[in-house]
Design an enzyme around this catalytic site. Structure first.
Site, short mmCIF file in Angstrom:
data_model
loop_
_atom_site.label_atom_id
_atom_site.label_comp_id
_atom_site.label_asym_id
_atom_site.label_seq_id
_atom_site.Cartn_x
_atom_site.Cartn_y
_atom_site.Cartn_z
N ASN A 75 42.15 -8.67 -0.60
CA ASN A 75 41.30 -9.67 0.06
C ASN A 75 41.69 -9.84 1.52
O ASN A 75 40.84 -9.94 2.41
CB ASN A 75 41.41 -11.02 -0.67
CG ASN A 75 40.29 -11.22 -1.66
OD1 ASN A 75 39.24 -10.61 -1.53
ND2 ASN A 75 40.51 -12.05 -2.65
N GLU B 62 41.06 -13.57 -10.08
CA GLU B 62 41.10 -12.16 -10.42
C GLU B 62 41.61 -11.93 -11.84
O GLU B 62 41.98 -10.81 -12.20
CB GLU B 62 42.00 -11.41 -9.43
CG GLU B 62 43.48 -11.79 -9.49
CD GLU B 62 43.82 -12.94 -8.53
OE1 GLU B 62 44.98 -13.04 -8.13
OE2 GLU B 62 42.91 -13.74 -8.19
#
Length: 621
Positions: free
Chosen positions: A501, A536
């Site tokens: 990310n 996640e």
């Protein structure tokens, strides 16, 4: 076909008797040659149908194997038909929650098709399941909609199936005359289609309506003809149902010996086929026969077996009926303590049924009330618009009318014509307003359906969310209590996701999450539930799977994830995932999640991209 009510049984027991519906296998069309090792999808379904007559579990295994080989998104039409048949088999064995889950997936795939018929077939099957659960309002609403759609599509088989299902609903609601009208209409269609198998089922249903009215002699010819057709067509399950129907009718006619013979022939067939709701009714009927013959001791074994089935199916409705029969029998035997215990158990089961139905009804009423408020708001707004438009038109008409009064006779004629025109325009305005209101109502209904779906779905990945997982978990725990099968979960976390990310941005992170969800789902069974647990993290619930089987399955998932990079806006990105596996002990789901979480982080510390199983004394890879 239906299992009939008994002359001396209570109305509440009637409502819970199982109903066997016409099979939908005749509605499927051929698939491409070479599907699943068969020449066509029709051939596969014919093989499943033959297996279902002898071993329903084997038929289910065949369907699951075929679904596992099938690319659902690439062959949605074939997938819908297989899932529909799977739901039917699960329904016949009392697994209504699992049947509804299969139909949810079938419904999602059916909307991709240009042909509207498969979607209507899914709804028709859903209606039979709600009827099997005695949710009569919802079952009637669904089947009436299916009947209208079938007539609009000129689909005779669907229309006949819907009419048969509606007849079953009215039969369960103790309205035999109305049920018979729908049965006869369905029978006429099947006669035109030369479908002897389905016509035979309808004849048995018609016979049962005469039984409900006390016209037992009129019921016998229909039931005997239905049995004859079932045997000629090689339909063992259909024959079993008609044997029990004849047993019930002959018992009502007090022909005990003949009735007992039919019951003894039908009960083993139902037991072998796994049709436990019908078997429960047949065992109770056999118990009543033995009591009527003056042998209550012999009746006890039948009624105890029926109670065992009711407990195995975890059905409060069937438990209520069984405890009531046993309470009466023990009172006849003079065992008043046992009679009192079963009477108490009957009351508890009845309370459980009523409490569940009351809560469901409250939810439905609340939803209906909120929807009605929104409809009223839209209606009032549209009505005000229509009123203002009409007032404007009428003012113009009044002005023109005053002007025309100054003219001669011809002007009077013109004025009359103008008034008529304005009235017509007002009528057309009201019609347009009515259509706009109907369109708003349709949009509102679609919005309510979308809200209900999104409440159980992760908006990014389209996977189940925690709420959906907890609903499925409750059903799986209940089934595990009955079968003793293992239940295992796996908790997975994407490796170095924060760095991904930070390096590529959240948009690329979202693309990875969506691609990962699709790739993982392609590796799992249809019965496994893949859930986005948060961020996640993903949680996979695997019914009928022990820890070793789950470890092998997750290694397959890990390999698929790492096999090739994910395509993103930033280019190909390599991703791996680490899983922790734990078995659910008892009903303690939270402890299993904690164990899987510890195993997963042990895997992180040992290098990631691996599967860890938490065992006594430490972790095992």
């Amino acid at each position: 076909m239906t299992i009939p009510n008994q002359h001396r049984r209570s109305t509440s027991a009637l409502l819970f008797l199982p109903i066997c519906f016409l099979l939908l296998t005749g509605m499927v069309a051929a698939a491409p040659d070479g599907v699943f090792g068969h020449e066509s999808l029709d051939e596969l379904l014919s093989a499943v149908e033959a297996q279902a007559q002898q071993d329903p579990q084997k038929a289910l295994a065949t369907l699951e194997s075929a679904l596992a080989e099938l690319e659902l998104d690439e062959q949605p039409e074939a997938a819908v038909k297989l899932l529909n048949r799977r739901a039917e088999l699960l329904r016949d064995q009392g697994e209504t929650e699992q049947a509804l889950l299969a139909l949810e997936l079938a419904e999602d795939l059916a909307v991709q098709l240009d042909d509207p018929v498969p979607a209507v077939q899914v709804q028709q099957m859903r209606g039979t399941i709600y009827l099997d659960r005695a949710d009569f309002d919802r079952a009637l609403e669904i089947n009436m909609a299916v009947l209208n759609q079938a007539q609009a599509l000129a689909h005779a088989e669907l229309e006949a199936a819907a009419r048969n299902a509606i007849g079953n609903i009215y039969f369960s609601l103790e309205q035999p005359e109305r049920a018979r009208r729908f049965y006869r209409a369905a029978a006429e269609i099947y006669e035109e289609l030369d479908s002897r198998e389905r016509l035979g089922s309808l004849l048995g249903n018609i016979g049962n309506t005469y039984n409900s009215e006390g016209r037992y002699q009129e019921a016998l010819p229909y039931q005997r003809q239905s049995l004859r057709i079932a045997r000629q067509e090689g339909r063992e399950i259909g024959a079993a149902y008609q044997l029990i129907n004849l047993c019930n009718t002959l018992w009502l006619l007090e022909r005990m010996e003949d009735a007992r013979g039919y019951c003894r022939e039908g009960i083993p067939l139902l037991e072998d086929a796994g049709h436990y709701r019908a078997l429960h009714f047949a065992l109770n009927l056999m118990g009543d026969l033995r009591v009527a013959e003056g042998d209550p001791e012999a009746a006890l074994s039948y009624l105890l077996r029926a109670l065992e089935i009711a407990r195995e199916m975890d059905s409060p409705r069937l438990r209520e009926a069984s405890h009531g029969d046993l309470s009466s029998l023990y009172e006849t035997l003079g065992d008043y303590q046992a009679a009192l215990e079963h009477a108490r158990a009957q009351f508890e089961a009845h309370h459980e049924v009523m409490d569940s139905e009351r809560q469901q009804r409250i939810v439905e009423l609340e939803q209906s009330y909120e929807a009605e408020l929104r409809r009223q708001e839209i209606t009032a707004r549209e009505a005000e618009i229509s009123r203002l438009e009409l007032e404007s038109e009428l003012k113009e008409a009044s002005l023109r009318e005053r002007q025309t009064l100054m003219l001669v006779a011809f002007s009077l004629f013109v004025a009359t014509a103008i008034v008529a025109l304005l009235l017509w325009r007002g009528y057309m305005l009201r019609r347009r307003s009515s259509r706009r209101i109907e369109e708003k109502n349709r949009e509102l209904n679609e919005a309510l359906k979308t809200i209900s779906r999104l409440a159980r779905q992760d908006p990014l990945t389209g996977l189940a969310n925690r709420r959906r997982l907890m609903e499925v978990l409750k059903s799986e725990l209940s089934r595990r209590h009955r079968t003793g099968a293992p239940l295992t979960l796996a908790l997975g976390d994407i490796d170095y996701f924060k760095q991904l990310n930070d390096q590529y941005g959240h948009q690329v992170g979202d693309q990875i999450l969506m691609g990962l969800a699709k790739r993982m789902r392609s590796c799992l069974r249809e019965s496994d539930l893949l859930c986005r647990w948060g961020g996640e993290e993903f949680l996979i619930l695997m019914p009928e799977t022990d820890a070793e089987e789950a470890r092998l399955a997750m290694e397959k998932v890990c390999a698929a994830v790492a096999a090739k990079p994910f395509e993103t806006d930033a280019g190909p990105v390599e991703v791996t995932i680490t899983f922790g596996v734990a078995s659910v002990r008892g009903d303690d789901f939270k402890s299993a999640v904690r164990v899987a979480d510890r195993a997963m982080y042990a895997g992180k510390h040992q290098g990631r991209n691996r599967v860890m199983v938490r065992i006594e004394g430490g972790d095992a890879e």
